[in-house]
Design an enzyme around this catalytic site. Structure first.
Site, PDB file in Angstrom:
ATOM      1  CB  ALA A   1      -0.933   0.003   1.214  1.00  0.00           C
TER       2      ALA A   1
ATOM      3  CG  ASN B   1       2.425  -6.580   6.315  1.00  0.00           C
ATOM      4  OD1 ASN B   1       3.258  -7.227   6.923  1.00  0.00           O
ATOM      5  ND2 ASN B   1       1.177  -6.978   6.176  1.00  0.00           N
TER       6      ASN B   1
ATOM      7  CG  HIS C   1       0.625   4.025   4.778  1.00  0.00           C
ATOM      8  ND1 HIS C   1       0.695   3.376   5.988  1.00  0.00           N
ATOM      9  CD2 HIS C   1      -0.267   3.334   4.024  1.00  0.00           C
ATOM     10  CE1 HIS C   1      -0.123   2.342   5.979  1.00  0.00           C
ATOM     11  NE2 HIS C   1      -0.718   2.293   4.801  1.00  0.00           N
TER      12      HIS C   1
END
Length: 265
Positions: free
Chosen positions: A117, A186, A216
């Site tokens: 992602a 992750n 993120h």
């Protein structure tokens, strides 16, 4: 003419369903879905036979992991030792130094990783080749309910559940955080793989009740420049702990391994 990659899939969850359905439908040239490994009975609704891991290793030359860090720990080296290649989606498993070393040195199968992602990893790798980065920070923001963990005490859980604004629930390195949030961070391990140092990446995990998107933010700096990447994804409806884009990142990596030409690497 390039050979067809006989592909096995571990996991029929939010990621595996998208990946397996696309491969079975012929949407990844050069890849054929041979079977699905899952510890649940999947019935007849799956697009390929359900196999045991042993059967998958006999019939596949590439295994795609879409079932979590535990699968990588349990089966990673056995898959590679059998001569089967392994594409890992749950990069957080690589925070275990012994496991990571084992995967990278075991053969004859080869191990590959998908960025999942997050973007910008290729640039971080290029910068790293010029010299070490002096600072790398990752801030991951998700809905509180997707971050609840068994190790959390009642005080922290209460703070997350009653929060009206963002609450930092953990701060640590890319080595420490994915272990505490095995289904949600992750990305931290993916950034650390690009940078080449688990302990150099400082990670902040934030619970935000208003987080419509999973966010993120990567900030990195060094002698050669400074870099900032921000990605904002809608969570997967079936599994909000992961982002909708993750299975498509896996499919892109699979397409590269299957030899599709004409794409940016």
């Amino acid at each position: 003419m390039s050979r067809v990659r006989k592909t096995g899939l571990i996991g029929w969850g939010a990621i595996g369903r998208v990946v397996g359905s696309a491969v079975a439908a012929g949407e990844v040239p050069g890849a054929e879905l041979v079977g699905i490994v899952d510890n649940r009975r999947l019935g007849d609704a799956v697009p390929a036979p359900q196999l045991t891991m042993e059967q998958a290793l006999e019939s596949c030359d590439l295994i795609v992991e879409a079932a979590g860090q535990g699968v990588v720990r349990e089966w990673g080296r056995a898959i590679l030792t059998s001569g089967t290649d392994l594409l890992v989606a749950s990069t957080g498993a690589l925070t275990d130094d012994e496991l990571a070393k084992g995967l990278l040195t075991t053969g004859p199968g080869r191990v590959y990783f998908t960025g999942g992602a997050v973007g910008g990893l290729d640039l971080l790798q290029a910068v790293r080749a010029m010299g070490p980065l002096s600072e790398v920070r990752l801030t991951t923001t998700k809905l509180p309910s997707t971050l609840e963990q068994p190790w959390m005490d009642e005080r922290l859980l209460a703070a997350m559940r009653s929060a009206k604004e963002p609450v930092e629930v953990m701060r640590g390195t890319a080595r420490e955080v994915p272990v505490r949030f095995p289904k949600s961070t992750n990305v931290a391990a993916s950034v650390a793989l690009a940078v080449g140092d688990l302990d150099a990446v400082r990670v902040s995990v934030v619970a935000d009740p208003a987080a419509v998107h999973t966010s993120h933010v990567i900030e990195a700096s060094g002698p050669h420049g400074s870099y900032r990447f921000e990605v904002r994804h809608l969570p997967d409806a079936a599994n909000p702990a992961t982002s909708q884009v993750v299975p498509y990142a896996v499919l892109r990596s699979l397409a590269a391994l299957a030899g599709r030409s004409g794409q940016i690497l």
